[in-house]
Structure formats: structure tokens, C-alpha cells
Motif scaffolding. Structure first.
Motif, PDB file in Angstrom:
ATOM      1  N   SER A  34       3.191 -11.320 -16.416  1.00  0.00           N
ATOM      2  CA  SER A  34       3.294 -10.929 -15.014  1.00  0.00           C
ATOM      3  C   SER A  34       2.322  -9.800 -14.728  1.00  0.00           C
ATOM      4  O   SER A  34       1.952  -9.027 -15.628  1.00  0.00           O
ATOM      5  CB  SER A  34       4.715 -10.463 -14.702  1.00  0.00           C
ATOM      6  OG  SER A  34       5.647 -11.478 -14.967  1.00  0.00           O
ATOM      7  N   ALA A  54       1.034  -7.029 -11.270  1.00  0.00           N
ATOM      8  CA  ALA A  54       1.221  -6.575  -9.889  1.00  0.00           C
ATOM      9  C   ALA A  54       0.039  -5.741  -9.453  1.00  0.00           C
ATOM     10  O   ALA A  54      -0.515  -4.955 -10.238  1.00  0.00           O
ATOM     11  CB  ALA A  54       2.517  -5.757  -9.767  1.00  0.00           C
ATOM     12  N   TRP A  86      -1.509  -3.235  -6.222  1.00  0.00           N
ATOM     13  CA  TRP A  86      -1.056  -2.334  -5.158  1.00  0.00           C
ATOM     14  C   TRP A  86      -2.173  -2.097  -4.152  1.00  0.00           C
ATOM     15  O   TRP A  86      -3.359  -2.015  -4.530  1.00  0.00           O
ATOM     16  CB  TRP A  86      -0.592  -1.017  -5.782  1.00  0.00           C
ATOM     17  CG  TRP A  86      -0.244   0.047  -4.800  1.00  0.00           C
ATOM     18  CD1 TRP A  86       0.924   0.202  -4.109  1.00  0.00           C
ATOM     19  CD2 TRP A  86      -1.092   1.130  -4.397  1.00  0.00           C
ATOM     20  NE1 TRP A  86       0.860   1.317  -3.315  1.00  0.00           N
ATOM     21  CE2 TRP A  86      -0.363   1.903  -3.462  1.00  0.00           C
ATOM     22  CE3 TRP A  86      -2.384   1.524  -4.730  1.00  0.00           C
ATOM     23  CZ2 TRP A  86      -0.875   3.051  -2.863  1.00  0.00           C
ATOM     24  CZ3 TRP A  86      -2.915   2.661  -4.136  1.00  0.00           C
ATOM     25  CH2 TRP A  86      -2.162   3.407  -3.212  1.00  0.00           C
ATOM     26  N   TRP A 123      -4.124  -9.975   2.043  1.00  0.00           N
ATOM     27  CA  TRP A 123      -4.472 -10.155   0.632  1.00  0.00           C
ATOM     28  C   TRP A 123      -5.329 -11.413   0.517  1.00  0.00           C
ATOM     29  O   TRP A 123      -4.965 -12.475   1.036  1.00  0.00           O
ATOM     30  CB  TRP A 123      -3.224 -10.329  -0.236  1.00  0.00           C
ATOM     31  CG  TRP A 123      -2.499  -9.063  -0.570  1.00  0.00           C
ATOM     32  CD1 TRP A 123      -1.338  -8.610  -0.020  1.00  0.00           C
ATOM     33  CD2 TRP A 123      -2.867  -8.090  -1.568  1.00  0.00           C
ATOM     34  NE1 TRP A 123      -0.965  -7.418  -0.599  1.00  0.00           N
ATOM     35  CE2 TRP A 123      -1.886  -7.084  -1.557  1.00  0.00           C
ATOM     36  CE3 TRP A 123      -3.933  -7.976  -2.472  1.00  0.00           C
ATOM     37  CZ2 TRP A 123      -1.934  -5.972  -2.399  1.00  0.00           C
ATOM     38  CZ3 TRP A 123      -3.970  -6.880  -3.309  1.00  0.00           C
ATOM     39  CH2 TRP A 123      -2.978  -5.898  -3.265  1.00  0.00           C
ATOM     40  N   SER A 168       4.044 -13.582  -5.089  1.00  0.00           N
ATOM     41  CA  SER A 168       4.898 -12.978  -4.075  1.00  0.00           C
ATOM     42  C   SER A 168       4.239 -11.696  -3.589  1.00  0.00           C
ATOM     43  O   SER A 168       3.443 -11.080  -4.314  1.00  0.00           O
ATOM     44  CB  SER A 168       6.289 -12.679  -4.624  1.00  0.00           C
ATOM     45  OG  SER A 168       6.216 -11.706  -5.659  1.00  0.00           O
ATOM     46  N   ALA A 169       4.543 -11.322  -2.367  1.00  0.00           N
ATOM     47  CA  ALA A 169       3.979 -10.102  -1.807  1.00  0.00           C
ATOM     48  C   ALA A 169       4.999  -9.470  -0.884  1.00  0.00           C
ATOM     49  O   ALA A 169       5.817 -10.166  -0.277  1.00  0.00           O
ATOM     50  CB  ALA A 169       2.691 -10.403  -1.050  1.00  0.00           C
ATOM     51  N   GLU A 170       4.933  -8.166  -0.826  1.00  0.00           N
ATOM     52  CA  GLU A 170       5.806  -7.460   0.096  1.00  0.00           C
ATOM     53  C   GLU A 170       5.070  -6.260   0.673  1.00  0.00           C
ATOM     54  O   GLU A 170       4.119  -5.746   0.076  1.00  0.00           O
ATOM     55  CB  GLU A 170       7.099  -7.017  -0.583  1.00  0.00           C
ATOM     56  CG  GLU A 170       6.916  -6.080  -1.751  1.00  0.00           C
ATOM     57  CD  GLU A 170       8.256  -5.698  -2.388  1.00  0.00           C
ATOM     58  OE1 GLU A 170       9.283  -6.273  -2.011  1.00  0.00           O
ATOM     59  OE2 GLU A 170       8.246  -4.810  -3.255  1.00  0.00           O
ATOM     60  N   SER A 216       1.421  -2.168   0.182  1.00  0.00           N
ATOM     61  CA  SER A 216       1.803  -3.536  -0.148  1.00  0.00           C
ATOM     62  C   SER A 216       1.576  -3.796  -1.626  1.00  0.00           C
ATOM     63  O   SER A 216       0.699  -3.188  -2.256  1.00  0.00           O
ATOM     64  CB  SER A 216       0.972  -4.527   0.674  1.00  0.00           C
ATOM     65  OG  SER A 216       1.272  -5.867   0.318  1.00  0.00           O
ATOM     66  N   THR A 217       2.381  -4.691  -2.190  1.00  0.00           N
ATOM     67  CA  THR A 217       2.171  -5.135  -3.559  1.00  0.00           C
ATOM     68  C   THR A 217       2.086  -6.653  -3.586  1.00  0.00           C
ATOM     69  O   THR A 217       2.782  -7.343  -2.834  1.00  0.00           O
ATOM     70  CB  THR A 217       3.292  -4.675  -4.496  1.00  0.00           C
ATOM     71  OG1 THR A 217       4.554  -5.133  -3.964  1.00  0.00           O
ATOM     72  CG2 THR A 217       3.326  -3.179  -4.644  1.00  0.00           C
ATOM     73  N   LEU A 218       1.222  -7.150  -4.421  1.00  0.00           N
ATOM     74  CA  LEU A 218       1.068  -8.580  -4.670  1.00  0.00           C
ATOM     75  C   LEU A 218       1.400  -8.816  -6.136  1.00  0.00           C
ATOM     76  O   LEU A 218       0.861  -8.130  -7.006  1.00  0.00           O
ATOM     77  CB  LEU A 218      -0.368  -9.025  -4.377  1.00  0.00           C
ATOM     78  CG  LEU A 218      -0.711 -10.486  -4.686  1.00  0.00           C
ATOM     79  CD1 LEU A 218      -0.003 -11.421  -3.701  1.00  0.00           C
ATOM     80  CD2 LEU A 218      -2.224 -10.711  -4.597  1.00  0.00           C
ATOM     81  N   LYS A 219       2.288  -9.760  -6.401  1.00  0.00           N
ATOM     82  CA  LYS A 219       2.708 -10.026  -7.775  1.00  0.00           C
ATOM     83  C   LYS A 219       2.429 -11.465  -8.156  1.00  0.00           C
ATOM     84  O   LYS A 219       2.549 -12.379  -7.324  1.00  0.00           O
ATOM     85  CB  LYS A 219       4.206  -9.736  -7.936  1.00  0.00           C
ATOM     86  CG  LYS A 219       4.583  -8.290  -7.699  1.00  0.00           C
ATOM     87  CD  LYS A 219       6.088  -8.080  -7.856  1.00  0.00           C
ATOM     88  CE  LYS A 219       6.451  -6.629  -7.575  1.00  0.00           C
ATOM     89  NZ  LYS A 219       7.922  -6.398  -7.650  1.00  0.00           N
ATOM     90  N   GLN A 222       3.670 -14.128 -11.172  1.00  0.00           N
ATOM     91  CA  GLN A 222       4.621 -14.298 -12.266  1.00  0.00           C
ATOM     92  C   GLN A 222       5.054 -15.753 -12.363  1.00  0.00           C
ATOM     93  O   GLN A 222       5.721 -16.244 -11.438  1.00  0.00           O
ATOM     94  CB  GLN A 222       5.843 -13.408 -12.031  1.00  0.00           C
ATOM     95  CG  GLN A 222       6.892 -13.480 -13.128  1.00  0.00           C
ATOM     96  CD  GLN A 222       8.083 -12.567 -12.848  1.00  0.00           C
ATOM     97  OE1 GLN A 222       8.236 -12.037 -11.743  1.00  0.00           O
ATOM     98  NE2 GLN A 222       8.933 -12.377 -13.821  1.00  0.00           N
TER      99      GLN A 222
END
Lengths: 116, 111
Positions: free
Chosen positions: A18, A20, A22, A34, A66-68, A75-78, A80
Motif C-alpha cells: 500500500s 499514500a 499527500w 489528482w 481511494s482519495a479523500e 488531500s490524500t490519495l491511496k 491498496q
């Protein structure tokens, strides 16, 4: 004014791990994007936020990405789990006009991801 | 789906001369926006110029100008008096409901 900040600048991981990323947009910018830029290609939009709501995520591979954007700022983009084909530069951009199509997007320096 | 095509993977120009980068796009929309972005080797992309599709007048920004042919769906970028600092990847982009980028043209400026 400070530009769009991204971290880390580089990341190397094994497949199935995984990761992430930022992004801190320019202060006051309501819209955050993104992008994924694979070597030799133009950027591809993954997700667009307006404040903390998602405007467009039609090209986001939701089974692994996923992103939030909490509180409408950072914001973070992950990813996994990561796959080899996820190797790319991940660009974050922000703009000031809420969902405006003419808005100038300001890009960060990107995070270069290598998946081994 | 809308597509953006940049048919020139690489271009070169002599310093102080003029170069034109090509871009074509495919769309059924009538209301959209077109952009040229520059990405220097440091990889931070910046906006060069933009054009609203409903405007017939071609956009200009100092040494940069576009030739927008709506019927032909063509949006070329002309760089006049090229400078060493113009060397970069140039991306054409289209925006209607979403944002699409072309694959880019690498511009080399020879001193």
C-alpha cells in the motif's frame, strides 16, 4: 504565495503493498485534482474535489484507489494493493474557481511512484 | 469519449525563431475550453495559454499565440522568438465535462 505541495517526492514499493500520497493545495483554492501521468503520456484525471465533495471520479480505479479531502483542504490519495502498472507520477493540482471549467490549474511537483 | 492528439512527439527550434506545435481534438460538444500547458524538466506543469471555444478570436500571451480552428477541431500553439527557457514538454488539453490531455510534444531549443 506558496504553491501546491506534495509529498513524498519519490516512493518505491513492492507490488501488493500500500502507498499514500499527500497534497496541500494553494490556500483558498476550492477545487483539487489528482492526476496519474504514466511515462510518455499526458496526465489522466483520477479525481476532482470541490471543497470536500467529489465532483468527478469516473476514471479512478475504485477497487484499489481511494482519495479523500478532509475539511476541504489537504488531500490524500491511496493505492491498496499496488500493481506494476501503477508506476507513474501522481500530480496534484488546485484551482480557485469552484468547479469552473476555465479555471487555471496550479500543479504540484508530483510524486514519482515505482512499483517493483 | 473526447480525445486529444498531438502528432509531433518531438520538435526542435533555433533560438529566436518561431515554432508551431500541433493539436487536434475530437468532441461532439459545442461548449468547451482548450489549454496549452508547459512541463519543464522539473515536472511542475504551468499554464501557457487558454482558449474558450465560443470565442473566435485567437488567444495570445506575449510570445505565445494559438490558431484555433473550431470546425477543423485544431488548436495549435505558436511560440515566437523562442528562448532557451521554452524547452519543455508541451501538453494540449481539452475541457468540457472532464479534462483530457494529449500525449505531449517535447520541444528542444537550440542555441
Amino acid at each position: 504565495e506558496a504553491g501546491v505541495a506534495q509529498s513524498p517526492r519519490y516512493k518505491i514499493i513492492e507490488k501488493r503493498q500500500s502507498v499514500a500520497f499527500w497534497c496541500n493545495p494553494i490556500s483558498g483554492h476550492a477545487t483539487l485534482y489528482w492526476y496519474q501521468q504514466i511515462l510518455g503520456q499526458g496526465p489522466k484525471l483520477l479525481i476532482q474535489f470541490q471543497n470536500n465533495g467529489v465532483v468527478d471520479d469516473s476514471q479512478l480505479p475504485k477497487d484499489r484507489f481511494s482519495a479523500e479531502r478532509l475539511k476541504g483542504v489537504d488531500s490524500t490519495l491511496k493505492i491498496q494493493p499496488a500493481k506494476l502498472e501503477d508506476s507513474a507520477v501522481y500530480l496534484c493540482a488546485s484551482s480557485s474557481t469552484e468547479a469552473g471549467r476555465m479555471d487555471t490549474q496550479y500543479f504540484g511537483p508530483g510524486t514519482r511512484l515505482t512499483v517493483l | 469519449a473526447q480525445t486529444v492528439t498531438q502528432s509531433q512527439p518531438e520538435m526542435s527550434v533555433q533560438e529566436a525563431e518561431t515554432v508551431t506545435l500541433s493539436c487536434t481534438y475530437d468532441t461532439s460538444e459545442s461548449d468547451y475550453y482548450l489549454f496549452w500547458y508547459k512541463q519543464p524538466p522539473s515536472r511542475q506543469m504551468i499554464l501557457v495559454i487558454r482558449q474558450e471555444a465560443y470565442k473566435q478570436q485567437n488567444a495570445t500571451e506575449n510570445r505565445f499565440s494559438v490558431n484555433f480552428q473550431k470546425a477543423a477541431k485544431s488548436f495549435s500553439l505558436k511560440i515566437s522568438d523562442s528562448q532557451l527557457g521554452d524547452a519543455a514538454m508541451y501538453f494540449c488539453a481539452y475541457r468540457s465535462n472532464d479534462m483530457r490531455f494529449g500525449a505531449g510534444t517535447r520541444l528542444t531549443v537550440k542555441p
